[in-house]
Scaffold this active site. Structure first.
Site, mmCIF file in Angstrom:
data_model
loop_
_atom_site.group_PDB
_atom_site.id
_atom_site.type_symbol
_atom_site.label_atom_id
_atom_site.label_comp_id
_atom_site.label_asym_id
_atom_site.label_seq_id
_atom_site.Cartn_x
_atom_site.Cartn_y
_atom_site.Cartn_z
ATOM 1 N N PRO A 181 5.327 5.342 3.698
ATOM 2 C CA PRO A 181 5.519 4.424 2.578
ATOM 3 C C PRO A 181 4.248 4.126 1.783
ATOM 4 C CG PRO A 181 6.771 3.680 4.468
ATOM 5 C CD PRO A 181 5.943 4.842 4.941
ATOM 6 N N CYS A 182 4.438 4.043 0.452
ATOM 7 C CA CYS A 182 3.321 3.857 -0.470
ATOM 8 C C CYS A 182 2.964 2.397 -0.788
ATOM 9 C CB CYS A 182 3.627 4.565 -1.783
ATOM 10 S SG CYS A 182 3.894 6.338 -1.622
ATOM 11 N N PRO A 183 3.924 1.438 -0.748
ATOM 12 C CA PRO A 183 3.606 0.084 -1.207
ATOM 13 C C PRO A 183 2.378 -0.568 -0.577
ATOM 14 C CG PRO A 183 5.974 0.308 -0.988
ATOM 15 C CD PRO A 183 5.369 1.584 -0.438
#
Length: 412
Positions: free
Chosen positions: A77-79
């Site tokens: 995941p990037c967030p």
């Protein structure tokens, strides 16, 4: 011939998977949380083993079952690292980067490939990055980070991605980052046939106007509603190319549409901008918004192909050996890490060439998002000591578990 198998975590709808397959890897397993993305994977590769669920849940898959696999890969995941977000890093319950690195201890793959957003390359995460490199070195791997632009690999889109590759010492000297390809086609050149597919006579004139490459496609998340083509700056860039970025179309403009019409993109068009064209054929399942999220959140297949092929060449010991650069340069983190006891502000400021105590406090504050930083005050004297890494690496009592369960319906 040797078989090179890959276990891919957070596989999404198959951008990295298709690229790695083109590079010669065979999927032993793909793990993905989103059911719609899993449907797409199964529809395109029925023979693959797909594990659906939380990648960190051992009831979904057991990393130990895939020990000695050739490659462990994933787009976690990037967030936690996104410039558009709060950049909480290790304090974000969605952070699986450190967890993915930790699986190297169990799986002992020949190589590791992880990709994420450009935000992870920023000074904010220098300590985080160095911790990852140090930990991999302790496990017997040599690792290197590199920021790659998708537009350097035939993808008509900016889309910078920050890549970590780690290899065992025998292979590492032969890993060379892929060389940039010729400039990609423009958005107009890429999409003109699709824009004209419904009979719109203005497609050619539109294509002449759309004479640049696209801003980064933003797939969005379940948390933020429907599909559009990104934040305000991206929408302005799309408008300059004659594209209405406020949503997606179900079909290209039909015959009779005015020549000066500003069209929206379809999911098929977005997929082509992400690199799914030519040799990279793929079908997406689900409703329009789901398909757009699957496409927009993907690692472009041509970039994954290029990096995967570079890893494959390192396995074959092709080319001239070199020395990988596995050093970062956060002097405050390095000074704290190398000290057994507490460190004075004066020593930290000297190591970082700082003359402003407020800047030191700011840097310590950023570091404390990812690490426990113990502060001892005696009278007017303050000292610091680096503590444990906050990131989730598989701990049973980590706050990540409760937060994940609480927000699972919105995670994508």
């Amino acid at each position: 011939m040797d078989t090179f198998e890959v276990v891919e975590i957070c596989a999404g709808a198959g951008g990295q998977a298709l690229g790695l397959e083109k590079a010669g890897f065979e999927h032993a397993l793909a793990v993905e949380l989103d059911s719609n993305a899993c449907h797409t994977l199964r529809a395109n590769r029925p023979s693959w083993k797909i594990a659906e669920g939380d990648v960190a849940d051992q009831s979904v898959w057991r990393p130990a079952d895939y020990a000695q696999v050739s490659l462990l890969a994933g787009g976690v995941p990037c967030p936690p690292f996104s410039i558009a977000g709060k950049q909480l890093g290790a304090s974000d319950e969605r952070d699986l980067f450190a967890w993915a690195v930790e699986q190297v201890t169990v799986m002992k793959p020949r190589a590791l490939l992880l990709e994420n957003v450009r935000g992870l390359s920023m000074p904010r995460f220098a300590g985080y990055r160095q911790h990852v490199l140090d930990h991999l070195a302790q496990l017997g791997y040599i690792a290197e980070w590199r920021l790659l632009q998708a537009s350097n690999f035939g993808v008509p889109q900016l889309r910078p991605r920050f890549i970590l590759v780690a290899l065992k010492p025998d292979d590492a000297p032969y890993f060379h980052w892929p060389e940039p390809a010729p400039p990609p086609p423009t958005v107009g050149e890429t999409l003109v046939d699709l824009m004209a597919a419904g009979g719109w006579h203005g497609a050619k004139a539109w294509a002449n106007k759309a004479d640049g490459i696209a801003p980064t496609i933003v797939g969005g998340s379940k948390k933020h509603g429907g599909a559009d083509l990104g934040p305000t700056r991206a929408k302005r860039a799309w408008a300059d190319m004659g594209v209405d970025a406020l949503g997606l179309a179900d079909a290209p403009p039909p015959a009779g549409t005015p020549s000066d019409f500003m069209p929206k993109l379809t999911c098929e068009m977005v997929a082509r901008i992400q690199g799914w064209s030519g040799d990279y054929k793929w079908d997406f399942t689900g409703r329009k918004t789901s398909r757009y999220r699957q496409i927009g959140n993907a690692f472009p297949p041509p970039v994954a192909h290029a990096v995967g092929a570079a890893i494959m060449r390192s396995f074959q010991h092709e080319g001239s050996p070199r020395t990988l650069d596995n050093t970062e340069h956060d002097p405050i983190y390095k000074t704290l890490r190398s000290s057994l006891g507490f460190v004075t502000p004066e020593r930290l400021m000297k190591s970082a060439n700082l003359d402003d105590p407020a800047e030191l406090e700011r840097r310590i504050g950023l570091l404390s998002r990812d690490f426990e930083v113990e502060i001892r005050t005696e009278g007017t004297k303050t000292r610091y000591r680096l503590g444990s890494f906050k990131a989730f690496t598989g701990q049973d009592n980590h706050a990540r578990h409760d937060l994940f369960l609480r927000h699972r319906a919105r995670i994508s």
